[in-house]
Write a protein that holds these residues in place. Structure first.
Motif, PDB file in Angstrom:
ATOM      1  N   VAL A  69      34.261  53.940  58.506  1.00  0.00           N
ATOM      2  CA  VAL A  69      35.570  53.470  58.029  1.00  0.00           C
ATOM      3  C   VAL A  69      35.406  52.187  57.225  1.00  0.00           C
ATOM      4  O   VAL A  69      35.991  52.042  56.139  1.00  0.00           O
ATOM      5  CB  VAL A  69      36.535  53.277  59.216  1.00  0.00           C
ATOM      6  CG1 VAL A  69      37.827  52.617  58.767  1.00  0.00           C
ATOM      7  CG2 VAL A  69      36.844  54.611  59.877  1.00  0.00           C
ATOM      8  N   LEU A  70      34.617  51.251  57.721  1.00  0.00           N
ATOM      9  CA  LEU A  70      34.400  50.001  56.986  1.00  0.00           C
ATOM     10  C   LEU A  70      33.683  50.242  55.662  1.00  0.00           C
ATOM     11  O   LEU A  70      33.966  49.566  54.663  1.00  0.00           O
ATOM     12  CB  LEU A  70      33.623  49.014  57.846  1.00  0.00           C
ATOM     13  CG  LEU A  70      34.406  48.407  59.012  1.00  0.00           C
ATOM     14  CD1 LEU A  70      33.506  47.534  59.872  1.00  0.00           C
ATOM     15  CD2 LEU A  70      35.596  47.610  58.512  1.00  0.00           C
ATOM     16  N   LEU A  72      48.282  52.565  50.966  1.00  0.00           N
ATOM     17  CA  LEU A  72      47.343  51.919  51.887  1.00  0.00           C
ATOM     18  C   LEU A  72      47.427  52.534  53.280  1.00  0.00           C
ATOM     19  O   LEU A  72      46.408  52.737  53.939  1.00  0.00           O
ATOM     20  CB  LEU A  72      47.599  50.414  51.949  1.00  0.00           C
ATOM     21  CG  LEU A  72      47.220  49.629  50.700  1.00  0.00           C
ATOM     22  CD1 LEU A  72      47.661  48.178  50.832  1.00  0.00           C
ATOM     23  CD2 LEU A  72      45.739  49.727  50.413  1.00  0.00           C
ATOM     24  N   GLN A  88      34.037  52.875  53.801  1.00  0.00           N
ATOM     25  CA  GLN A  88      35.037  53.408  52.880  1.00  0.00           C
ATOM     26  C   GLN A  88      35.924  52.290  52.331  1.00  0.00           C
ATOM     27  O   GLN A  88      36.229  52.252  51.132  1.00  0.00           O
ATOM     28  CB  GLN A  88      35.895  54.460  53.587  1.00  0.00           C
ATOM     29  CG  GLN A  88      35.118  55.716  53.913  1.00  0.00           C
ATOM     30  CD  GLN A  88      35.956  56.695  54.687  1.00  0.00           C
ATOM     31  OE1 GLN A  88      36.554  57.583  54.091  1.00  0.00           O
ATOM     32  NE2 GLN A  88      36.010  56.538  56.004  1.00  0.00           N
ATOM     33  N   TRP A  89      36.344  51.362  53.210  1.00  0.00           N
ATOM     34  CA  TRP A  89      37.154  50.236  52.736  1.00  0.00           C
ATOM     35  C   TRP A  89      36.345  49.338  51.807  1.00  0.00           C
ATOM     36  O   TRP A  89      36.893  48.796  50.837  1.00  0.00           O
ATOM     37  CB  TRP A  89      37.720  49.449  53.909  1.00  0.00           C
ATOM     38  CG  TRP A  89      38.928  50.100  54.511  1.00  0.00           C
ATOM     39  CD1 TRP A  89      39.035  50.624  55.754  1.00  0.00           C
ATOM     40  CD2 TRP A  89      40.198  50.313  53.883  1.00  0.00           C
ATOM     41  NE1 TRP A  89      40.295  51.156  55.938  1.00  0.00           N
ATOM     42  CE2 TRP A  89      41.022  50.972  54.809  1.00  0.00           C
ATOM     43  CE3 TRP A  89      40.710  50.009  52.630  1.00  0.00           C
ATOM     44  CZ2 TRP A  89      42.343  51.331  54.512  1.00  0.00           C
ATOM     45  CZ3 TRP A  89      42.021  50.373  52.336  1.00  0.00           C
ATOM     46  CH2 TRP A  89      42.822  51.021  53.265  1.00  0.00           C
ATOM     47  N   PHE A 116      41.011  57.507  56.194  1.00  0.00           N
ATOM     48  CA  PHE A 116      39.708  56.923  56.505  1.00  0.00           C
ATOM     49  C   PHE A 116      39.406  57.000  57.991  1.00  0.00           C
ATOM     50  O   PHE A 116      38.254  57.205  58.388  1.00  0.00           O
ATOM     51  CB  PHE A 116      39.634  55.476  56.036  1.00  0.00           C
ATOM     52  CG  PHE A 116      39.561  55.314  54.536  1.00  0.00           C
ATOM     53  CD1 PHE A 116      39.373  56.400  53.696  1.00  0.00           C
ATOM     54  CD2 PHE A 116      39.682  54.067  53.968  1.00  0.00           C
ATOM     55  CE1 PHE A 116      39.300  56.245  52.321  1.00  0.00           C
ATOM     56  CE2 PHE A 116      39.608  53.892  52.598  1.00  0.00           C
ATOM     57  CZ  PHE A 116      39.424  54.990  51.772  1.00  0.00           C
ATOM     58  N   SER A 117      40.419  56.818  58.834  1.00  0.00           N
ATOM     59  CA  SER A 117      40.168  56.866  60.277  1.00  0.00           C
ATOM     60  C   SER A 117      39.882  58.287  60.763  1.00  0.00           C
ATOM     61  O   SER A 117      39.209  58.478  61.768  1.00  0.00           O
ATOM     62  CB  SER A 117      41.343  56.266  61.041  1.00  0.00           C
ATOM     63  OG  SER A 117      42.501  57.051  60.875  1.00  0.00           O
ATOM     64  N   VAL A 168      36.446  50.961  48.478  1.00  0.00           N
ATOM     65  CA  VAL A 168      37.758  50.731  47.844  1.00  0.00           C
ATOM     66  C   VAL A 168      37.808  49.324  47.257  1.00  0.00           C
ATOM     67  O   VAL A 168      38.261  49.127  46.116  1.00  0.00           O
ATOM     68  CB  VAL A 168      38.907  50.951  48.860  1.00  0.00           C
ATOM     69  CG1 VAL A 168      40.225  50.427  48.318  1.00  0.00           C
ATOM     70  CG2 VAL A 168      39.032  52.416  49.209  1.00  0.00           C
ATOM     71  N   ALA A 169      37.345  48.332  48.020  1.00  0.00           N
ATOM     72  CA  ALA A 169      37.355  46.950  47.534  1.00  0.00           C
ATOM     73  C   ALA A 169      36.454  46.788  46.307  1.00  0.00           C
ATOM     74  O   ALA A 169      36.834  46.127  45.338  1.00  0.00           O
ATOM     75  CB  ALA A 169      36.919  46.008  48.645  1.00  0.00           C
ATOM     76  N   GLN A 227      44.434  54.461  55.103  1.00  0.00           N
ATOM     77  CA  GLN A 227      43.964  54.052  56.421  1.00  0.00           C
ATOM     78  C   GLN A 227      43.908  55.237  57.371  1.00  0.00           C
ATOM     79  O   GLN A 227      42.928  55.415  58.087  1.00  0.00           O
ATOM     80  CB  GLN A 227      44.862  52.945  56.980  1.00  0.00           C
ATOM     81  CG  GLN A 227      44.382  52.330  58.263  1.00  0.00           C
ATOM     82  CD  GLN A 227      44.836  53.069  59.499  1.00  0.00           C
ATOM     83  OE1 GLN A 227      45.889  53.682  59.514  1.00  0.00           O
ATOM     84  NE2 GLN A 227      44.033  53.023  60.524  1.00  0.00           N
TER      85      GLN A 227
END
Length: 127
Positions: free
Chosen positions: A109-110, A80, A112-113, A87-88, A116-117, A84
């Motif tokens: 970035v959001l 993780l 990409q998260w 992604f940043s 992932v979710a 992070q």
């Protein structure tokens, strides 16, 4: 020919500890160590699954060991953290443009998260 010796700057083994940027880089790269253990565990688990129920139960017993659980939690935290930091950096390395304007870094970035979710949720539904 000259008898002069070339200048050789002394470099300690711990040179990277003196600079915050390199210290962070080394910590980030060290996240691979628990991931190697996790990958090996999964590989042996697949092998045990092929061998039969007794081997599979032995692998499950091994995975229930508290030391293995702690190492797997470290592997999750490391992955993780690695994600992070990746992604940043991604909006800086590869800016995404829509209609000639670069997307806001936070949106990338959001997104990409969110991907992932969504993928994690999809895999959990399959299992």
């Amino acid at each position: 020919m000259t008898n002069r010796k070339p200048y050789v700057r002394e470099m300690k083994r711990t040179w990277w500890k003196d600079h915050p940027f390199y210290r962070f880089y080394m910590v980030r790269e060290a996240t691979v160590l628990p991931l190697i253990f996790f990958t090996l565990c999964l590989t042996f688990g697949l092998g045990c699954l092929v061998k039969g129920p007794e081997a599979w139960q032995g692998w499950l017993d091994f995975m229930a060991n508290p030391v293995v659980i702690v190492l797997n939690i470290l592997a999750l935290a490391g992955s993780l953290f690695h994600a992070q930091t990746f992604f940043s950096m991604m909006p800086q390395v590869m800016p995404i443009k829509v209609k000639g304007k670069a997307l806001d870094k936070k949106v990338v970035v959001l997104a990409q998260w969110a991907a992932v979710a969504a993928i994690s949720l999809f895999v959990l539904v399959l299992v």
